[in-house]
Design an enzyme around this catalytic site. Structure first.
Site, mmCIF file in Angstrom:
data_model
loop_
_atom_site.group_PDB
_atom_site.id
_atom_site.type_symbol
_atom_site.label_atom_id
_atom_site.label_comp_id
_atom_site.label_asym_id
_atom_site.label_seq_id
_atom_site.Cartn_x
_atom_site.Cartn_y
_atom_site.Cartn_z
ATOM 1 N N ALA A 183 0.906 -1.214 -0.055
ATOM 2 C CA ALA A 183 0.050 0.101 -0.013
ATOM 3 C C ALA A 183 0.714 1.299 0.206
ATOM 4 O O ALA A 183 0.641 2.132 -0.768
ATOM 5 C CB ALA A 183 -0.979 0.272 0.989
ATOM 6 N N ASP A 184 2.185 1.052 0.844
ATOM 7 C CA ASP A 184 2.920 2.234 0.798
ATOM 8 C C ASP A 184 3.546 2.542 -0.680
ATOM 9 O O ASP A 184 3.580 3.542 -1.242
ATOM 10 C CB ASP A 184 4.069 1.861 1.731
ATOM 11 C CG ASP A 184 3.665 2.328 3.160
ATOM 12 O OD1 ASP A 184 2.808 3.285 3.438
ATOM 13 O OD2 ASP A 184 4.103 1.937 4.057
ATOM 14 N N ILE A 185 3.886 1.346 -1.183
ATOM 15 C CA ILE A 185 4.636 1.515 -2.499
ATOM 16 C C ILE A 185 3.459 1.994 -3.674
ATOM 17 O O ILE A 185 4.101 2.999 -4.459
ATOM 18 C CB ILE A 185 5.043 0.203 -2.803
ATOM 19 C CG1 ILE A 185 6.436 -0.462 -2.060
ATOM 20 C CG2 ILE A 185 5.422 0.200 -4.382
ATOM 21 C CD1 ILE A 185 6.474 -1.895 -2.117
#
Length: 411
Positions: A183-185
């Site tokens: 999700a961060d990426i």
């Protein structure tokens, strides 16, 4: 180190982000030639510096606790300044720097920077062309806007964990997170795309704008077939382990010395697989001739393929299948990648010199340009390593002014 200018050469980025999503966006912009200045909390720095183990190894082989390997993954091509913007002088300093920037990245909770005069509306008054990218857990509006949002939480809330893990009834079943901060990426990638879209708009109009990216929406957007399966077919795909919900044979198969990954995503490729396994007749069998039929008879087909694979090991099968134009590969550990021929040929491991511990490595940019290649100019910085240097270059401050800011506690 490449001496060529990257495609974003000439753009200045003030990176006020921490942890993963925002710093990843900043690193991508830096790899592409932008000048990125990372603003860190004085004394503590980016929270990600302390997310360990594992830690960087010192020359004597001991851990350098407080310098995480995680931080090294998303912070190259940046200079670091340490600023306390809770001090009026520190906030004023960042407003000055923002007036000289093309892009500002931030990932504070919605509304936090407004308290210090560093919100979008406040900074656009001093720099109308500023592109102000906010990366948050849930976006600038809506009932969740003021919640904190981390990768694991968003994997759960956006539905990713509902389709990740073993089938029901299999040992160890239940929701499972993806092993990298996906999700961060994804949010970092969308932040980069959003910023570059805004840069193009500014070329045409001269106007900056705010770019609002959330981990939740980025992950929801990336649900693709899972999202569409429910909203367009009223089908919940559920957890499928190493199987693909809509393709077979497509997954992990045992061979004599371990496992390989076989991926057949159309009928033509299945026919080639059947041939290299010595069972060309499978392609004409009504149980296996089409993708839908193969999915319906997945378990029977898995047993047939597994039996056909006996007698050879990973390396031999990978060569046979790729020679036969069947998508197949090994299931690599990180250690395997260090000697992988494709990794070596494409120079996918970047080595740089850390100012304290020596060599550090990171994954190369996946973008290749024929005229303006990505470059790796700076290793991940130490906290505040470049404070004086940046203030001299961006704001033409002299030693007396810089020392006064130190005396005031702003830097």
């Amino acid at each position: 180190m490449s001496k060529k200018s990257g495609p974003l050469s000439g753009l200045r980025v003030l990176d006020m982000t921490r942890v993963v999503a925002g710093p990843y966006a900043g690193q991508i912009l830096g790899d592409l030639g932008a000048e990125v200045v990372k603003v860190e909390r004085k004394g503590e720095g980016d929270d990600c510096r302390r997310v360990g183990p594992p830690w960087l190894k010192q020359d004597d082989g001991t851990d350098r606790v407080g310098d995480s390997t995680y931080f090294q993954a998303v912070n190259r091509n940046k200079r670091s300044i340490a600023v306390d913007f809770s001090q009026p002088e520190g906030a004023a300093l960042l407003r000055q720097l923002a007036s000289k920037a093309d892009i500002l990245l931030e990932n504070y909770r919605t509304g936090t920077l407004d308290k210090y005069g560093l919100g979008y509306e406040q900074l656009r008054s001093v720099n109308p062309g500023l592109i102000y990218c906010s990366v948050t857990g849930f976006g600038q509006t809506g009932p969740y806007a003021h919640r904190s949002g981390y990768d694991y939480l968003v994997q759960a809330m956006a539905g990713l964990m509902s389709v990740t893990g073993h089938h029901d009834g299999v040992a160890g079943d239940g929701p499972m997170r993806v092993g990298v901060p996906i999700a961060d990426i994804t949010a970092g990638l969308f932040a980069t795309i959003g910023v570059l879209s805004a840069v193009n708009h500014r070329h045409s109009t001269g106007q900056g704008q705010q770019v609002d990216v959330s981990l939740f929406e980025a992950q929801l957007s990336a649900m693709l077939n899972t999202f569409s399966g429910w909203f367009n077919g009223n089908v919940a795909l559920g957890r499928t382990g190493n199987d693909h919900p809509s393709a077979a044979p497509y997954g992990v198969f045992e061979v004599d010395d371990g496992h390989i990954l076989i991926a057949t995503f159309n009928d033509r490729e299945f026919g080639r697989l059947a041939e290299v396994l010595g069972h060309a007749e499978w392609a004409d069998d009504e149980r296996y001739a089409t993708m839908g039929a193969r999915v319906a008879h997945r378990e029977d087909l898995r047993q047939l393929v597994t039996r056909a694979l006996k007698g050879k090991g990973k390396d031999e099968w990978v060569k046979i299948m790729n020679d036969g134009t069947v998508s197949c590969g090994p299931i690599n550990e990180m250690a395997d990648l260090a000697q992988d021929p494709q990794v070596l040929a494409r120079q996918l491991i970047v080595s740089q010199q850390h100012p304290v511990v020596g060599e550090v490595k990171s994954a190369a940019s996946p973008m290749r340009f024929s005229e303006t290649p990505a470059s790796y100019r700076l290793p991940p910085p130490q906290i505040g390593e470049h404070t004086s240097e940046v203030l001299r270059e961006w704001l033409a401050q002299d030693d007396t002014q810089i020392e006064q800011l130190r005396h005031q506690g702003a830097i």
